[in-house]
Write an enzyme that holds these catalytic residues in place. Structure first.
Site, short mmCIF file in Angstrom:
data_model
loop_
_atom_site.label_atom_id
_atom_site.label_comp_id
_atom_site.label_asym_id
_atom_site.label_seq_id
_atom_site.Cartn_x
_atom_site.Cartn_y
_atom_site.Cartn_z
CG ASP A 67 -2.14 -0.92 1.00
OD1 ASP A 67 -2.32 -1.41 -0.13
OD2 ASP A 67 -2.89 -1.14 1.97
N GLY A 68 2.05 1.20 0.61
CA GLY A 68 2.94 2.37 0.60
C GLY A 68 3.36 2.72 -0.82
CG ASN A 141 -4.21 5.84 3.07
OD1 ASN A 141 -5.16 5.47 2.39
ND2 ASN A 141 -3.31 5.01 3.55
CG ASP A 142 -3.64 9.19 6.96
OD1 ASP A 142 -2.50 9.57 6.64
OD2 ASP A 142 -3.87 8.06 7.44
NE ARG A 152 5.59 20.17 26.25
CZ ARG A 152 5.94 21.31 25.67
NH1 ARG A 152 7.13 21.41 25.09
NH2 ARG A 152 5.12 22.33 25.67
CG ASP A 171 -0.31 11.52 22.37
OD1 ASP A 171 -0.30 12.36 23.29
OD2 ASP A 171 0.03 10.34 22.53
CB THR A 182 -8.90 0.27 5.95
OG1 THR A 182 -8.45 0.78 4.68
CG2 THR A 182 -10.38 -0.08 5.84
CB SER A 187 -4.53 2.27 14.47
OG SER A 187 -4.10 1.36 13.48
CD GLN A 241 4.15 7.01 1.18
OE1 GLN A 241 3.99 7.79 0.24
NE2 GLN A 241 4.03 5.70 1.03
#
Length: 293
Positions: A67-68, A141-142, A152, A171, A182, A187, A241
């Protein structure tokens, strides 16, 4: 479909290089031109096609890797209407869904026209600094705003359009397309969204509150992320990436692109929901009602 196949390869994986050599030999036997950009061609020792000619000549591209590799390929063809078909030599393979053992038969099926095209929406992100456009990014993707290496939390003001939505101690925060639902967003507890559902997913990362939950945002909405406080160790990552430094006072504007999509070739025997079944191992070991009959 015309018979000009482009090829994009993860040149760091021996298995991907072996698969590329195998398909190049298959193309020679079938008298089907397989065109490789300069980087891949130099590694494989075959004639290269310049980037400009490659992008205006190939009718579709086979992406060999995981997928990368598919994410990098999507950025490479972003301004050109080149459908992509991925052969998975990685792990999950939601984007690169083809199986190595079926590569030649899959390409023959595509050349016969026995396939569908699925349009995947692209996330557009603009980093504003002192009300000037600093960077414009596109992600399949995102786009993820995160803190640096120190433990912190950061405080992120979230606005939907011009309306205040929330101030989040966390975070970081993920904004994903349906395609990215997905990936990292999953996650972080986000929902699985099929690619044909137009929306964005806003998912906090390790929020330091009990009320923070992933949110679905509409396809015409605009999300603004504004880091608050003096924290300087911030990063905006593009599809996991590429990274961009974010400074206090920056504003990150995110929306679904109105004019950019990535076209993905889907074979009728390997649909999105088939992939969910296979990759997430849903229903394994369960006897379905129709199996009893």
């Amino acid at each position: 479909m015309d018979r000009h196949i482009g090829m994009l390869v993860n040149t760091q994986k021996k298995g991907a290089l072996d698969m590329a050599c195998r398909l190049i030999q298959w193309g020679k036997k079938k008298e089907i031109p397989i065109l490789l950009p300069p980087h891949e061609a130099s590694i494989l020792g075959v004639p290269a096609t310049t980037d400009d000619i490659w992008k205006t000549t190939v009718n579709f591209a086979v992406v060999i890797g995981g997928d990368g590799t598919f994410l990098r390929a999507s950025r490479y063809v972003l301004n050109h209407s080149i459908p992509l078909y991925g052969i998975n030599l990685g792990h999950l393979g939601f984007l690169a869904s083809g199986k190595p053992e079926e590569a030649e038969s899959d390409l023959e099926q595509i050349l016969r026209g026995d396939y569908a095209l699925q349009e995947h929406r692209i996330l557009e992100g603009v980093i504003w600094r002192e009300e000037r456009r600093k960077h414009t990014l596109y992600a399949l993707n995102d786009l993820v705003l995160t803190k640096g290496a120190f433990a912190r939390v950061i405080t992120i003001e979230i606005r939907i359009g011009n309306r205040y939505f929330n101030t989040l101690p966390a975070d970081g925060v993920i904004v994903s397309t349906p395609t990215g639902s997905t990936a990292y967003a999953l996650s972080a507890g986000g929902p699985i969204v099929p690619p044909h559902v137009p929306c964005m997913v806003l998912a906090p990362i390790c929020a330091h509150t009990l009320y923070a939950r992933p949110v679905i945002v509409g396809e015409r909405d605009v999300i603004n992320l504004i880091p608050r406080g003096s924290h300087r160790d911030l990063m905006l990552t593009q599809d996991g990436q590429l990274g961009y430094e974010i400074l206090p006072g920056d504003r990150i504007e995110l929306s679904l692109s109105h004019n950019k999509v990535v076209k993905v070739i889907v074979l009728p025997q390997r649909t999105y929901f088939d992939l969910l079944h296979e990759k997430l191992k849903w229903g394994q070991g369960i006897v379905r009602y129709e199996d009893k009959e």
